[in-house]
Design an enzyme around this catalytic site. Sequence first.
Site, mmCIF file in Angstrom:
data_model
loop_
_atom_site.group_PDB
_atom_site.id
_atom_site.type_symbol
_atom_site.label_atom_id
_atom_site.label_comp_id
_atom_site.label_asym_id
_atom_site.label_seq_id
_atom_site.Cartn_x
_atom_site.Cartn_y
_atom_site.Cartn_z
ATOM 1 C CG ASP A 67 132.688 36.661 -17.879
ATOM 2 O OD1 ASP A 67 131.442 35.908 -17.594
ATOM 3 O OD2 ASP A 67 133.815 35.658 -17.716
ATOM 4 C CG ASN A 136 144.288 30.325 -18.399
ATOM 5 O OD1 ASN A 136 143.373 30.608 -18.040
ATOM 6 N ND2 ASN A 136 144.020 29.947 -19.939
ATOM 7 C CG HIS A 138 140.325 32.489 -17.291
ATOM 8 N ND1 HIS A 138 140.252 31.385 -18.102
ATOM 9 C CD2 HIS A 138 139.883 32.423 -16.750
ATOM 10 C CE1 HIS A 138 139.688 31.110 -17.928
ATOM 11 N NE2 HIS A 138 138.956 31.473 -17.202
ATOM 12 C CD GLU A 143 141.821 32.920 -21.902
ATOM 13 O OE1 GLU A 143 142.808 32.395 -20.523
ATOM 14 O OE2 GLU A 143 140.885 32.380 -22.697
HETATM 15 C C1 F6R Z 1 132.975 32.957 -15.303
HETATM 16 C C2 F6R Z 1 134.579 33.403 -15.317
HETATM 17 C C3 F6R Z 1 135.512 32.216 -15.515
HETATM 18 C C4 F6R Z 1 135.687 31.232 -14.020
HETATM 19 C C5 F6R Z 1 136.445 30.675 -14.680
HETATM 20 C C6 F6R Z 1 136.523 29.546 -13.735
HETATM 21 O O1 F6R Z 1 131.941 33.890 -15.177
HETATM 22 O O2 F6R Z 1 134.536 34.560 -15.344
HETATM 23 O O3 F6R Z 1 137.095 32.834 -14.956
HETATM 24 O O4 F6R Z 1 135.836 31.673 -13.318
HETATM 25 O O5 F6R Z 1 136.877 29.700 -15.506
HETATM 26 O O6 F6R Z 1 135.865 28.522 -14.087
HETATM 27 P P1 F6R Z 1 134.808 27.361 -12.672
HETATM 28 O O7 F6R Z 1 134.662 27.652 -12.219
HETATM 29 O O8 F6R Z 1 133.901 26.484 -13.691
HETATM 30 O O9 F6R Z 1 135.980 26.638 -12.697
#
Ligand code: F6R
Length: 244
Positions: A67, A136, A138, A143
């Site tokens: 992303d 959450n 995701h 989401e």
């Molecule tokens: C990042 C992504 C997100 C993260 C998630 C956890 O490319 O796609 O889904 O993996 O938000 O983020 P952290 O690792 O910072 O807790």
Amino acid sequence: MKIIQVKDYQAMSEKACEIIVERMQELEKPVLGLATGSTPEGMYECLIKKNKEGNVSFKNTSTFNLDEYVGIAEEDPNSYHYFMHDKFLDHVDIEEENSHLPSGLEKDMDKECKEYEQMIRDAGGIDLQVLGIGVNGHIGFNEPGTPFTKETHVVELTDSTRKANSRYFASIDEVPTHAISMGPETIMQSKEILLLISGENKADAVAKLIEGDVSEQVPVSILKNHENVTLIVDEAALSKTKIK
Ligand code: F6R
């Protein structure tokens, strides 16, 4: 889903690194799916070390990131392009043209989404996708409520995700409202998935994943329908899960 329980963040990072190196040694032209965020940073450090020591080469590897924010320049320190170059790509022997992130700067974002999907297909699909998880539930920027059938798409970020990610920005107002992300369907097409989870703030999401049903309200739960998923999870992240 295979579950590997580890003590802490360091152990999670080393285990993930070990599995990736193993796969890279088996594959002639590995295609890796990569994530940003705090979770994979230790894994990237370990992979850089292995590359510098000559234990693994990225010369024949292609990478596709999950992303990117919409509307942030690639050279902005908050962009995922910047993160990937800073934390990983600039420190290993990967060929520049083989590392891919979706662009959040195109006028026609629908076209960009379709082209990103096509690029993944043209590379032969993702051999191993690394994922983190949001508080959450995701994955990528998918989401709760995202249809499981979605491929790469533009998403509106929830308040909880913008708040969680605001730690990298001067204020929450600067966190973009939209992102481009591989969809649940794109992720499910990967041949193998490595899901990394560390920390107590992820404990609720882990409990929902392990003990709950498959539901679009918990995007990560779709992984239960995939045949080749390994979850590497530390003690703190497992603290609210009954099955230990
Ligand atoms: C990042 C992504 C997100 C993260 C998630 C956890 O490319 O796609 O889904 O993996 O938000 O983020 P952290 O690792 O910072 O807790």
